[in-house]
Design a protein around this motif. Structure first.
Motif, PDB file in Angstrom:
ATOM      1  N   LYS A  13       0.687  -1.223  -0.431  1.00 41.75           N
ATOM      2  CA  LYS A  13      -0.288  -0.385  -0.392  1.00 41.75           C
ATOM      3  C   LYS A  13       0.547   1.629  -0.117  1.00 41.75           C
ATOM      4  CE  LYS A  13      -4.111  -0.111   2.335  1.00 41.75           C
ATOM      5  NZ  LYS A  13      -5.014  -0.518   3.527  1.00 41.75           N
ATOM      6  N   ALA A  14       0.943   2.333  -0.983  1.00 37.31           N
ATOM      7  CA  ALA A  14       1.145   3.309  -0.978  1.00 37.31           C
ATOM      8  C   ALA A  14       0.654   4.805  -1.049  1.00 37.31           C
ATOM      9  CB  ALA A  14       2.531   3.288  -2.288  1.00 37.31           C
ATOM     10  N   ASP A  15       0.922   5.584  -0.777  1.00 36.30           N
ATOM     11  CA  ASP A  15       0.479   6.826  -0.787  1.00 36.30           C
ATOM     12  C   ASP A  15       1.136   7.723  -0.939  1.00 36.30           C
ATOM     13  OD1 ASP A  15       1.197   7.326   1.708  1.00 36.30           O
ATOM     14  OD2 ASP A  15      -1.015   8.947   1.573  1.00 36.30           O
ATOM     15  N   ALA A  16       0.679   9.505  -2.794  1.00 35.84           N
ATOM     16  CA  ALA A  16       1.892   9.769  -2.253  1.00 35.84           C
ATOM     17  C   ALA A  16       0.827  11.533  -2.698  1.00 35.84           C
ATOM     18  CB  ALA A  16       2.455   9.807  -3.548  1.00 35.84           C
ATOM     19  N   PRO A  17       1.449  12.524  -2.653  1.00 38.58           N
ATOM     20  CA  PRO A  17       0.882  13.886  -2.931  1.00 38.58           C
ATOM     21  C   PRO A  17       0.706  14.769  -3.636  1.00 38.58           C
ATOM     22  CG  PRO A  17       2.227  14.426  -1.229  1.00 38.58           C
ATOM     23  CD  PRO A  17       2.871  12.851  -1.384  1.00 38.58           C
ATOM     24  N   SER A  18      -0.150  15.454  -4.767  1.00 38.75           N
ATOM     25  CA  SER A  18      -0.134  16.404  -5.212  1.00 38.75           C
ATOM     26  C   SER A  18       0.974  16.802  -5.369  1.00 38.75           C
ATOM     27  CB  SER A  18      -1.395  16.502  -6.561  1.00 38.75           C
ATOM     28  OG  SER A  18      -1.320  17.255  -6.914  1.00 38.75           O
TER      29      SER A  18
END
Ligand code: PMV
Length: 345
Positions: A13-18
């Motif tokens: 699972k990963a997340d990244a911002p704009s």
């Protein structure tokens, strides 16, 4: 036993911002390298969340991609291109089944840099699978490596793997700058610029008529190409100075010149095109007259789309919020404003 082991599902699972560029990357060379340096800050709430699952069950790689719960065949060619580019670093991508689920906290293709957050989150997810499969016990991701891999998916994504202010592209102004990855420059930034608000006026949320990839390609033979490269280098030097000094007036001048130049380059491409909407111009005029009248530090930028990013220091938030509600919201599609801010984490 060995077969069972090979069929194990590996999850990440990963997340990244704009991020929002103040000095814009516009035009490519070599493999996803920029023709000019760019500087952005990473956002806090506009993000992409991605789940990746991988099973080594097949000889050839099979990719399935869901965006917000729906199968998106249109994304597959972009994904395949990224995967080809990542193969030398992640050999597991040669075979097996890859299932990717992705969702955004903001409208897709709205001119909020969705490819930046999407590609950054995806690369982080794939890298985590790679680490699990190769039993790489170095759980600390190497920032340069991740940024360089994200760049292969989308140039601006290399700035979304780092928090706060990021410089991407070679410049004599910053010794360790590189065309291959983003560099964190938070340590040289005045505290005023570490607490910025970015209220995103969603003028139009639909997909763009001309993609950023097509826009970059049009810079190749653009009549103003050389002038643009010079301007971006000059703005990079000036912005670094303004960020160090805490000079909001200089910052605002560069920010607006970059946004309007970007759209001017689109309007003077061959063929020419426009991504701004009449409401974008109305918002710009409204912002400028409010600033003149009240002498409050605020500025705007646009990405490759009609939406306006209204940028201001935290300390004037209470004065700016009623202005947004009363004067800018009526210009937005369904009166939508995304209240975001710079993220330093
Ligand atoms: O990263 P790309 O290929 O989506 O290009 C992004 C270009 C701009 O958003 C217009 C500018 C920038 O530096 O983010």
């Amino acid at each position: 036993m060995a077969l069972m082991e090979r069929q194990k599902v590996v999850l990440a699972k990963a997340d990244a911002p704009s991020n929002i560029a103040i000095v814009k990357y516009w035009g490519k060379q070599a493999i996803q390298e920029p023709v000019n340096p760019s500087i952005s800050f990473t956002l806090s709430r506009a993000r992409t969340e991605t789940k990746v699952s991988y099973t080594a069950v097949r000889k050839e790689l099979k990719i399935d991609f869901l965006f917000e719960g729906k199968r998106k065949k249109a994304f597959i060619p972009k994904l395949e291109k990224l995967i080809q580019a990542l193969l030398p670093r992640m050999p597991f991508l040669q075979s097996g089944e890859l299932f990717i689920e992705s969702s955004n906290t903001f409208p897709h293709s709205s001119g909020i840099a969705s490819s930046a957050s999407a590609m950054a989150a995806l690369v982080k997810g794939l890298y985590s699978i790679h680490q699990q499969l190769s039993q790489d016990d170095d759980s600390k991701m190497d920032a340069q490596k991740i940024s360089a891999m994200a760049r292969l998916g989308s140039g601006s994504a290399c700035r979304s793997t780092l928090p706060g202010w990021v410089l991407w592209g070679e410049t004599a102004e910053y010794a360790s700058s590189s065309n291959l990855y983003g560099c964190s420059i938070n340590e040289l930034v005045h505290p005023l610029f570490l607490q910025l608000q970015d209220s995103i006026l969603l003028i139009r949320s639909g997909a763009k008529s001309v993609s950023s990839s097509a826009g970059h390609a049009l810079m190749k033979d653009h009549p103003y190409r050389q002038g643009r490269i010079q301007q971006a280098n000059k703005h990079t030097a000036e912005l670094l100075r303004a960020l160090k000094m805490g000079d909001f007036t200089a910052f605002a001048g560069i920010c607006e010149a970059e946004a309007l130049s970007l759209h001017g380059l689109m309007m003077s491409s061959s063929p020419p095109y426009t991504l701004m909407a009449p409401e974008s111009l109305a918002a710009i005029e409204t912002i400028r007259s409010f600033r003149l009248q009240h002498n409050i530090p605020l500025t705007f930028t646009l990405d490759a789309g009609p939406n306006i990013h209204l940028i201001y220091p935290n300390e004037v938030k209470q004065e700016v919020l009623p202005f947004i509600e009363d004067c800018l919201k009526p210009l937005c599609e369904n009166k939508t404003v995304i209240y975001d801010e710079l993220s330093i984490q």
